[in-house]
Motif scaffolding. Structure first.
Motif, PDB file in Angstrom:
ATOM      1  N   THR A  16       0.856  -1.177   0.000  1.00  0.00           N
ATOM      2  CA  THR A  16       0.000   0.000   0.000  1.00  0.00           C
ATOM      3  C   THR A  16       0.896   1.233   0.000  1.00  0.00           C
ATOM      4  N   HIS A  18      -0.532   4.420  -0.494  1.00  0.00           N
ATOM      5  CA  HIS A  18      -1.351   5.498   0.045  1.00  0.00           C
ATOM      6  C   HIS A  18      -2.569   4.873   0.701  1.00  0.00           C
ATOM      7  N   SER A  19      -2.872   5.328   1.907  1.00  0.00           N
ATOM      8  CA  SER A  19      -4.078   4.882   2.595  1.00  0.00           C
ATOM      9  C   SER A  19      -4.898   6.122   2.921  1.00  0.00           C
ATOM     10  N   GLY A  20      -6.090   6.190   2.334  1.00  0.00           N
ATOM     11  CA  GLY A  20      -6.916   7.375   2.497  1.00  0.00           C
ATOM     12  C   GLY A  20      -8.267   7.072   3.096  1.00  0.00           C
ATOM     13  N   ARG A  21      -9.056   8.125   3.261  1.00  0.00           N
ATOM     14  CA  ARG A  21     -10.395   8.020   3.847  1.00  0.00           C
ATOM     15  C   ARG A  21     -11.340   7.229   2.950  1.00  0.00           C
ATOM     16  N   VAL A  22     -11.219   7.399   1.626  1.00  0.00           N
ATOM     17  CA  VAL A  22     -12.151   6.784   0.687  1.00  0.00           C
ATOM     18  C   VAL A  22     -11.565   5.535   0.026  1.00  0.00           C
ATOM     19  N   ASP A  24      -7.566   3.201  -0.943  1.00  0.00           N
ATOM     20  CA  ASP A  24      -6.119   3.012  -0.832  1.00  0.00           C
ATOM     21  C   ASP A  24      -5.548   2.896  -2.234  1.00  0.00           C
ATOM     22  N   VAL A  43      -6.206   1.548  -7.514  1.00  0.00           N
ATOM     23  CA  VAL A  43      -7.034   2.184  -6.502  1.00  0.00           C
ATOM     24  C   VAL A  43      -7.931   1.092  -5.921  1.00  0.00           C
ATOM     25  N   HIS A  45     -10.883   0.256  -3.843  1.00  0.00           N
ATOM     26  CA  HIS A  45     -12.095   0.964  -3.428  1.00  0.00           C
ATOM     27  C   HIS A  45     -13.097  -0.042  -2.863  1.00  0.00           C
ATOM     28  N   CYS A 120      -8.911   0.823 -11.104  1.00  0.00           N
ATOM     29  CA  CYS A 120      -9.704   0.914  -9.882  1.00  0.00           C
ATOM     30  C   CYS A 120     -10.542  -0.346  -9.677  1.00  0.00           C
TER      31      CYS A 120
END
Length: 182
Positions: A16, A18-22, A24, A43, A45, A120
């Motif tokens: 990973t 990037h780990s984000g709110r919406v 990774d 991505v 999702h 994605c």
């Protein structure tokens, strides 16, 4: 939610980045059955739902909202991501109520598709909701970062409107082709 992987594809590296709110972003190296090596950023999702909410007159409930990635306000069918532990229908019911202050008496799966499968993992489920009831202040509140205006349009008007997103065009096209707005 871990990425789906085909059993014939060998993943040699996965991390990973990037780990984000919406979502990774996962960087993977893999080998296809043919021996071809690929290096990909994906991505990851959790999936989303969209609702083609048809009123008794055959008009769609739409929301107009600002989409920063596009730099404009878009007209869309209500939609949102699936929360942890939520099934697709529960998510659709929640999103319709939060974004339009309506509930629906009947629900039917219209289509499922991958909006951007080249990068994605998102699977989008589109439902038709009928028997709409406005619940006003009883409705669940919209997300704190959402500013929405509800509009109604016929399916034909939607298909001719500017600045629509893909899920809205697909839902209106399928409803029109199948004669479901009558």
């Amino acid at each position: 939610m871990p990425l789906r992987r085909h059993p014939d594809v060998r993943v040699t590296s996965s991390r990973t980045v990037h780990s984000g709110r919406v979502f990774d972003v996962v960087r993977e190296e893999l080998v296809l059955p043919s021996g071809l090596h690929q290096d990909l950023d994906v991505v990851d999702h959790p999936g989303a739902v969209a609702i083609a909410a048809l009123d008794d007159a055959g008009e769609l409930l739409l929301v107009r909202q600002y989409r920063h990635a596009c730099g404009d306000w878009l007209l869309e069918i209500p939609a949102g991501r699936i929360e942890r532990g939520e099934n697709r229908l529960e998510a659709a019911m929640r999103e319709l109520e939060e974004e339009t202050r309506h509930r629906a008496a009947s629900w039917e799966l219209l289509a499922e598709f991958y909006p951007a499968p080249g990068f994605c993992s998102e699977l989008l489920s589109v439902f038709i909701a009928r028997g709409l009831v406005h619940v006003g202040t009883e409705a669940r509140a919209a997300d704190v970062d959402e500013e929405l205006a509800v509009e109604r349009m016929s399916v034909e008007e939607v298909l001719l409107a500017p600045l629509l997103d893909a899920k809205t065009l697909l839902a209106a096209s399928l409803i029109s082709a199948r004669g479901l707005a009558r």
